[in-house]
Every structure is written in structure tokens, then in C-alpha cells.
Write an enzyme that holds these catalytic residues in place. Structure first.
Site, PDB file in Angstrom:
ATOM      1  N   HIS A  99       0.859  -1.190   0.000  1.00 32.30           N
ATOM      2  CA  HIS A  99       0.000   0.000   0.000  1.00 32.30           C
ATOM      3  C   HIS A  99       0.888   1.230   0.000  1.00 32.30           C
ATOM      4  CE1 HIS A  99      -2.977   2.967   0.804  1.00 32.30           C
ATOM      5  NE2 HIS A  99      -2.610   3.165   2.054  1.00 32.30           N
ATOM      6  N   HIS A 101       0.875   5.804  -0.968  1.00 36.28           N
ATOM      7  CA  HIS A 101       0.110   7.014  -1.269  1.00 36.28           C
ATOM      8  C   HIS A 101       0.795   7.754  -2.408  1.00 36.28           C
ATOM      9  CE1 HIS A 101      -2.755   7.032   2.199  1.00 36.28           C
ATOM     10  NE2 HIS A 101      -1.846   6.197   2.667  1.00 36.28           N
ATOM     11  N   ASP A 124       0.873  -4.714 -20.145  1.00 36.23           N
ATOM     12  CA  ASP A 124       1.898  -5.694 -19.792  1.00 36.23           C
ATOM     13  C   ASP A 124       1.655  -6.312 -18.417  1.00 36.23           C
ATOM     14  OD1 ASP A 124       3.454  -5.609 -22.096  1.00 36.23           O
ATOM     15  OD2 ASP A 124       4.745  -4.007 -21.348  1.00 36.23           O
ATOM     16  N   HIS A 175      -8.706   7.322  -1.147  1.00 37.72           N
ATOM     17  CA  HIS A 175      -7.615   6.852  -0.293  1.00 37.72           C
ATOM     18  C   HIS A 175      -6.351   6.625  -1.119  1.00 37.72           C
ATOM     19  CE1 HIS A 175      -6.441   3.883   3.195  1.00 37.72           C
ATOM     20  NE2 HIS A 175      -5.407   4.551   2.747  1.00 37.72           N
ATOM     21  N   TYR A 231       8.126 -13.687 -22.298  1.00 39.86           N
ATOM     22  CA  TYR A 231       8.941 -12.536 -21.901  1.00 39.86           C
ATOM     23  C   TYR A 231       9.937 -12.917 -20.817  1.00 39.86           C
ATOM     24  CZ  TYR A 231      10.175  -7.940 -20.035  1.00 39.86           C
ATOM     25  OH  TYR A 231      10.867  -6.847 -19.575  1.00 39.86           O
TER      26      TYR A 231
END
Length: 237
Positions: A99, A101, A124, A175, A231
């Protein structure tokens, strides 16, 4: 006392957390990464509010997957711990959660707009737009807020583990982004990519976005994911 998790998992989670500021994804202490050990029934996560430049393996907190209690650690875990736990419980394929910001992804979250697929760089990694959740209700904010933050992501993806693998991230309304992957490192890399494609999308929208052909997007996702992916090279190379 026997440690609940391996030294390797602690090291991986620490390194993934330290990469957050290096990648320009965090201001101050904003952001966290965790990694799960499903066999042991625990996950490792960054402690709350500890600066990245002093963060050590000993500071990491081990949390029970079943009830969220602290199993090991002398510090309080991240305030987002219950969101991570919610995602681990919902999606068996998830081995790590990140997580942040980061500014451009947060801009989309605050506008309550998904990050659209405007080119192959996005395709991708994300097989479709990075979606945005509904806003949490007053009840969801009042009780079990952090766990409910995870639940709005779970509901957004329809509790579909395949979809979670194909679109390894979501924006929580007002958020910011949560991303995930097979392990802590992958979840952090998906956060880096999420921020990069959000920035590209904002510039593209400003110039006048042109919808790319779906067959081109499908080709780019398929060459990196699934049984026919070609890839890259083996990790040992």
C-alpha cells in the site's frame, strides 16, 4: 523461542519496504509492504510510523492470519494491517501486499476514477483498468475500518482469485492504491507499475486519449502471463 517466520521472508519484506521510498512512492513514513507464510498461518508487515531509514528486520511485526493478533514483534503493526489480512483471506494466490500514497495513483483514487488502459505499458501487467472501489459507508468507517477497506476491494473484484491475479491492484476511493502479487517483491513491483501507468494516463488524457485496439493489449498481457508467456529469462540468468 522459535521464530514464526523464516529469515528469508523477513529479509524480503524488509527489502520491499525499503524500496518504497527509493522508488519515489512514499512521503515520510506513508506506505507498507507485507508478505505471508500461509503454512505458518502468519504474515510479516512494517510497523506503524517507523521511518524507512531506520527500519530493520527486528522492527517487523508478525501477525496471525486467522485473527490479526501480534505473534512476534515489539512494535505496533501498520495501521493498514487488517486491510492486508482481508486480502490474504479472500485471495489464496496473494503472497504479498503493498500500500502506498503515490501521487498519481492517489489522484485517480481521489477522483474515484479507474486508471484506464491507454497503451501497452499498462497492458503488460494489468489485464484491464486498475479499478476503483465504492466509498466506504459510515458504518464501515465506524467499526472495523481497516478490515472493511480490504473488503471493499474484495467486493470490487467479486472475490475472484483469477481476476485478482490478472489485475493485481485496486484503488480505494478517496484513499489510494493497494497492489498484490505472488510474494512481497511482486506486490511492490506492481505498486511501482501502478504509479507509472497512472502518471502516463494523466499525461495521455491531457493530450487527448485515443483508445488502443484490444488485440494489441491482449497480445502484450499474454506474452508476459499465462501458459504461452515468453517474456524474460529464468531468475538464474
Amino acid at each position: 523461542m522459535t521464530t514464526a517466520v523464516s529469515k528469508e521472508l523477513r529479509r524480503e519484506v524488509l527489502e520491499a519496504n525499503l524500496r518504497i521510498p527509493r522508488a519515489g512512492l512514499a512521503t515520510l513514513t506513508w506506505g507498507n509492504v507485507s508478505g505471508v507464510d500461509r503454512r505458518a498461518g502468519v504474515f510479516v508487515i512494517k510497523p506503524s510510523g517507523v521511518a524507512y531509514d531506520v527500519l530493520s528486520e527486528e522492527d517487523l511485526v508478525v501477525v496471525s492470519l486467522s485473527d490479526g493478533s501480534v505473534v512476534e514483534g515489539h512494535l505496533r503493526p501498520s495501521t493498514d494491517t487488517e486491510t492486508h489480512r482481508s486480502l490474504y483471506l479472500a485471495f489464496p494466490s496473494v503472497g504479498g501486499v503493498t500500500h502506498t500514497h503515490s501521487a498519481h495513483a492517489v489522484a485517480f483514487a481521489q477522483a474515484r476514477r479507474p486508471i484506464p488502459v491507454l497503451g501497452t505499458t499498462h497492458a503488460d501487467t494489468f489485464n484491464g483498468p486498475v479499478p476503483v472501489t465504492e466509498a466506504l459507508t459510515p458504518q464501515q468507517c465506524a467499526t472495523g475500518y481497516e478490515y472493511n477497506t480490504g473488503q471493499v476491494i474484495v467486493d470490487l473484484l467479486g472475490r475472484d482469485d483469477t481476476r485478482a491475479r490478472e489485475v493485481p491492484g485496486a484503488l480505494v476511493a478517496h484513499h489510494g492504491p493497494f497492489t498484490w502479487g505472488a510474494d512481497a517483491t511482486a506486490s511492490l513491483e506492481h505498486a511501482i507499475i501502478c504509479e507509472a501507468v497512472a502518471e502516463m494516463a494523466l499525461h495521455t488524457i491531457a493530450l487527448g486519449a485515443v483508445e488502443p485496439p484490444q488485440h494489441l493489449l491482449d497480445r502484450h498481457f499474454a506474452r508476459k502471463h499465462g501458459p504461452d508467456a515468453y517474456y524474460g529469462n529464468p531468475p538464474s540468468v
